[in-house]
Write a protein that holds these residues in place. Structure first.
Motif, short mmCIF file in Angstrom:
data_model
loop_
_atom_site.label_atom_id
_atom_site.label_comp_id
_atom_site.label_asym_id
_atom_site.label_seq_id
_atom_site.Cartn_x
_atom_site.Cartn_y
_atom_site.Cartn_z
N PRO A 1 35.63 56.80 42.78
CA PRO A 1 35.04 57.32 41.54
C PRO A 1 35.03 56.30 40.40
O PRO A 1 34.26 56.44 39.45
N ASP A 2 35.90 55.30 40.48
CA ASP A 2 35.94 54.29 39.42
C ASP A 2 36.46 52.99 40.03
O ASP A 2 37.08 52.99 41.10
N PRO A 3 36.24 51.86 39.37
CA PRO A 3 36.63 50.58 39.97
C PRO A 3 38.13 50.42 40.11
O PRO A 3 38.61 49.79 41.07
N GLY A 4 38.90 51.00 39.16
CA GLY A 4 40.34 50.89 39.26
C GLY A 4 40.88 51.53 40.52
O GLY A 4 41.75 50.97 41.20
N THR A 5 40.36 52.71 40.86
CA THR A 5 40.77 53.39 42.08
C THR A 5 40.37 52.58 43.31
O THR A 5 41.12 52.48 44.28
N ALA A 6 39.17 51.97 43.26
CA ALA A 6 38.68 51.21 44.41
C ALA A 6 39.59 50.04 44.73
O ALA A 6 39.81 49.71 45.90
N VAL A 7 40.14 49.37 43.71
CA VAL A 7 40.89 48.14 43.96
C VAL A 7 42.40 48.36 44.06
O VAL A 7 43.13 47.43 44.41
N ALA A 8 42.87 49.57 43.79
CA ALA A 8 44.31 49.81 43.70
C ALA A 8 45.06 49.40 44.96
O ALA A 8 46.17 48.87 44.89
N GLU A 9 44.47 49.65 46.13
CA GLU A 9 45.14 49.32 47.40
C GLU A 9 44.49 48.16 48.12
O GLU A 9 44.78 47.88 49.28
N ASP B 1 44.10 45.87 35.11
CA ASP B 1 45.41 46.53 35.18
C ASP B 1 45.66 47.22 36.51
O ASP B 1 46.78 47.71 36.76
N SER B 2 44.63 47.29 37.36
CA SER B 2 44.79 47.98 38.65
C SER B 2 44.98 47.02 39.81
O SER B 2 45.34 47.44 40.92
N LEU B 3 44.75 45.71 39.59
CA LEU B 3 44.90 44.74 40.67
C LEU B 3 46.37 44.50 41.00
O LEU B 3 47.21 44.39 40.11
N ARG B 4 46.68 44.42 42.28
CA ARG B 4 48.01 43.99 42.70
C ARG B 4 48.14 42.50 42.43
O ARG B 4 47.15 41.77 42.35
N THR B 5 49.34 42.02 42.30
CA THR B 5 49.56 40.60 41.99
C THR B 5 49.09 39.68 43.11
O THR B 5 48.78 38.52 42.87
N ASP B 6 49.03 40.20 44.36
CA ASP B 6 48.62 39.36 45.48
C ASP B 6 47.17 39.59 45.90
O ASP B 6 46.72 39.06 46.91
N THR B 7 46.43 40.38 45.12
CA THR B 7 45.04 40.64 45.46
C THR B 7 44.16 39.44 45.09
O THR B 7 44.32 38.84 44.03
N VAL B 8 43.25 39.12 45.99
CA VAL B 8 42.30 38.02 45.76
C VAL B 8 40.97 38.61 45.34
O VAL B 8 40.50 39.61 45.89
N VAL B 9 40.35 38.00 44.34
CA VAL B 9 39.01 38.40 43.88
C VAL B 9 38.00 37.38 44.41
O VAL B 9 38.10 36.18 44.12
N LEU B 10 37.06 37.87 45.20
CA LEU B 10 36.02 37.05 45.80
C LEU B 10 34.69 37.42 45.14
O LEU B 10 34.19 38.52 45.33
N ASN B 11 34.13 36.50 44.35
CA ASN B 11 32.93 36.80 43.58
C ASN B 11 31.72 36.15 44.23
O ASN B 11 31.57 34.93 44.25
N THR B 12 30.82 36.99 44.77
CA THR B 12 29.60 36.49 45.40
C THR B 12 28.39 36.55 44.46
O THR B 12 27.29 36.20 44.85
#
Length: 394
Positions: A50-58, A81-92
Motif C-alpha cells: 500500500p505504500d513504499p515504506g511497507t514495501a521496503v520494510a523486509e 526511515d523504513s530501510l534496514r541498515t543492510d538493505t541495498v538500493v539498486l537504482n535503474t
C-alpha cells in the motif's frame, strides 16, 4: 545482502512498463518480489504494497524503476526511515549525472546506480545491458540479480553511469531521426513505404526498422509502448542541459500533438504538414523563374535575408532582396538544382534548411518560419555561400 548467491527479498518501486517487466522476470526466476507504484495501479505480476515504506520494510534489495530524478528523490525520502541498515538500493532509473552522484553520496556503500540499456523485450529475454556503479562488495552482492536481467558492465561512478546512459539514448534518438529523414525522402520520391523499409532493413538502421516496422507501417496502434517518446524526450533534455550542447533531437523527436505515452517509433514517422512547405516551394519558384512575386508569397513583409556576400555582411529587407531578380530565369537555370533538406515544426514556428546548387556555387539557406494569420510564411533567412566561380543572385 551477505553473500553473492544468497536468496533475498526484493522490493520493486515503480511498476511502469520497465518496472513491471523487471518484477515479472525476477518473480519467474523464483525470487521473492513485492512491488509498489506511485499510481496505485494493481499489478498482475507481484503483490503490491500500500505504500513504499511497507514495501521496503523486509527487503534485502530495493530496486527503483522510476521516471526521473525528482521521482527518485521523493521515493528515497519516503522510504528513508523504513530501510534496514543492510538493505541495498539498486537504482535503474534514467536520471541526470548530478542527481545520480547525489543519490550515491546520500546512500554511500549501500547504493548501486545501474541504468539499463534496452527496453521491455530485453528485460523479458534477460538481454539488457546494465551500466553498474557501486563499491565492489556491494556490486558483488547484487550481481546475481543484475545478471538475471542481462549483462553487467561496471562503471567507475554513478555520475558516469548516468551520463553514459544518456549518451546511449542519444544514439537511439539520432537513429530515429535518421530513419524519419529517409522515410520523408522516400515519400517525396513517391516510393512505397514498405519498399523503402525493406531496403533500410538491409543497412545500418536494420535492427531499428525490424523492431519498429509495425508502427512505421501503421499495422498496429502505438500502444503498448516498449519505450515512450515522452521518456526519450526527457532523457535528451537532460543530456542537452548537462552537456551544455544543443541537440537537434531534444525538440525534434515528435510534434506537439504527439502523445508522450506513445512508442518512440512515432519519432520516425514523417509528420511535417504540407502547409509549412508552401512558402519554401514558393521560394524555390522565385529562384526558378526570377519572378520576385513568388518571394513576396514566401516571405513575411517584415522578413530579412542575411549572409556574407563578397566578403561583406549584408542584411536585406524584402524589397531590396526582390530587386535582385529581373523577372526571368537565370541563363543556366536548366543546370541549377534546389532541395529542401530538413523541416522541423515546433508548434507555430518552424525551422528549415535548403541546399541550392547554382552553377559552380552551392548555398545553404536556413529559414525561420511562422504560422501567421494567413498561413505559414518565412520570417527570416540566413545563408552561407560555399564559394565557386561566381556569386549568383541570393
Amino acid at each position: 545482502m551477505t553473500a553473492p548467491h544468497a536468496p533475498c527479498t526484493i522490493a520493486v518501486l515503480g511498476l511502469g512498463r520497465m518496472g513491471e517487466a523487471i518484477a515479472a522476470r525476477l518473480t519467474a526466476q523464483g525470487r521473492d518480489v513485492v512491488g509498489w507504484t506511485r499510481s496505485g495501479r494493481a499489478s498482475g505480476t507481484v503483490e503490491v504494497a500500500p505504500d513504499p515504506g511497507t514495501a521496503v520494510a523486509e527487503a534485502d534489495l530495493v530496486l527503483l524503476s522510476l521516471f526521473d530524478g525528482p521521482a527518485c528523490l521523493q521515493v528515497l525520502g519516503d522510504i528513508r526511515d523504513s530501510l534496514r541498515t543492510d538493505t541495498v538500493v539498486l537504482n535503474t532509473s534514467t536520471v541526470a549525472p548530478a542527481e545520480a552522484a547525489e543519490f550515491a553520496r546520500r546512500l554511500g556503500r549501500s547504493y548501486v546506480h545501474a541504468p539499463l540499456i534496452g527496453s521491455v523485450p530485453a528485460v523479458a529475454g534477460g538481454t539488457l545491458r546494465i551500466l553498474a556503479a557501486a563499491e565492489q562488495d556491494t556490486l558483488d552482492g547484487v550481481r546475481p540479480v543484475l545478471e538475471s536481467l542481462g549483462t553487467v558492465r561496471r562503471v567507475d561512478d554513478a555520475a558516469t553511469a548516468a551520463a553514459l546512459k544518456l549518451v546511449a539514448n542519444s544514439s537511439l534518438a539520432g537513429s530515429l531521426l535518421a530513419l524519419r529523414d529517409s522515410l520523408r525522402q522516400g515519400d517525396a520520391l513517391g516510393l512505397p513505404r514498405t519498399q523503402v523499409l525493406d531496403v533500410l532493413e538491409l543497412g545500418q538502421l536494420g535492427g531499428l526498422v525490424a523492431r519498429k516496422r509495425p508502427f512505421l507501417t501503421g499495422e498496429r496502434a502505438p500502444h503498448p509502448a516498449d519505450f515512450t517518446i515522452g521518456a526519450l524526450a526527457k532523457d535528451m533534455a537532460l543530456l542537452a542541459d548537462d552537456s551544455a550542447t544543443p541537440l537537434r533531437s531534444t525538440d525534434a523527436l515528435a510534434g506537439p500533438a504527439a502523445d508522450p505515452a506513445s512508442d518512440v517509433a512515432v519519432a520516425a514517422v514523417p509528420t511535417v504538414e504540407g502547409a509549412v512547405l508552401d512558402p519554401l516551394r514558393a521560394y524555390v519558384r522565385g529562384h526558378a523563374t526570377g519572378d520576385p512575386g513568388h518571394f513576396r508569397d514566401a516571405f513575411l513583409p517584415t522578413a530579412h535575408i542575411e549572409g556574407v556576400r563578397d566578403g561583406t555582411f549584408v542584411s536585406w529587407g524584402l524589397d531590396e532582396y526582390c530587386a535582385l531578380f529581373r523577372g526571368r530565369p537565370a541563363a543556366d537555370e536548366a543546370t541549377r538544382a534546389r532541395s529542401i533538406d530538413a523541416v522541423e515544426v515546433h508548434g507555430s514556428v518552424a525551422t528549415a534548411t535548403m541546399t541550392l546548387r547554382h552553377g559552380a556555387d552551392r548555398f545553404t539557406d536556413v529559414f525561420l518560419l511562422v504560422d501567421a494569420e494567413d498561413g505559414w510564411r518565412i520570417a527570416n533567412k540566413a545563408y552561407h555561400r560555399h564559394a565557386g566561380r561566381s556569386s549568383g543572385h541570393r
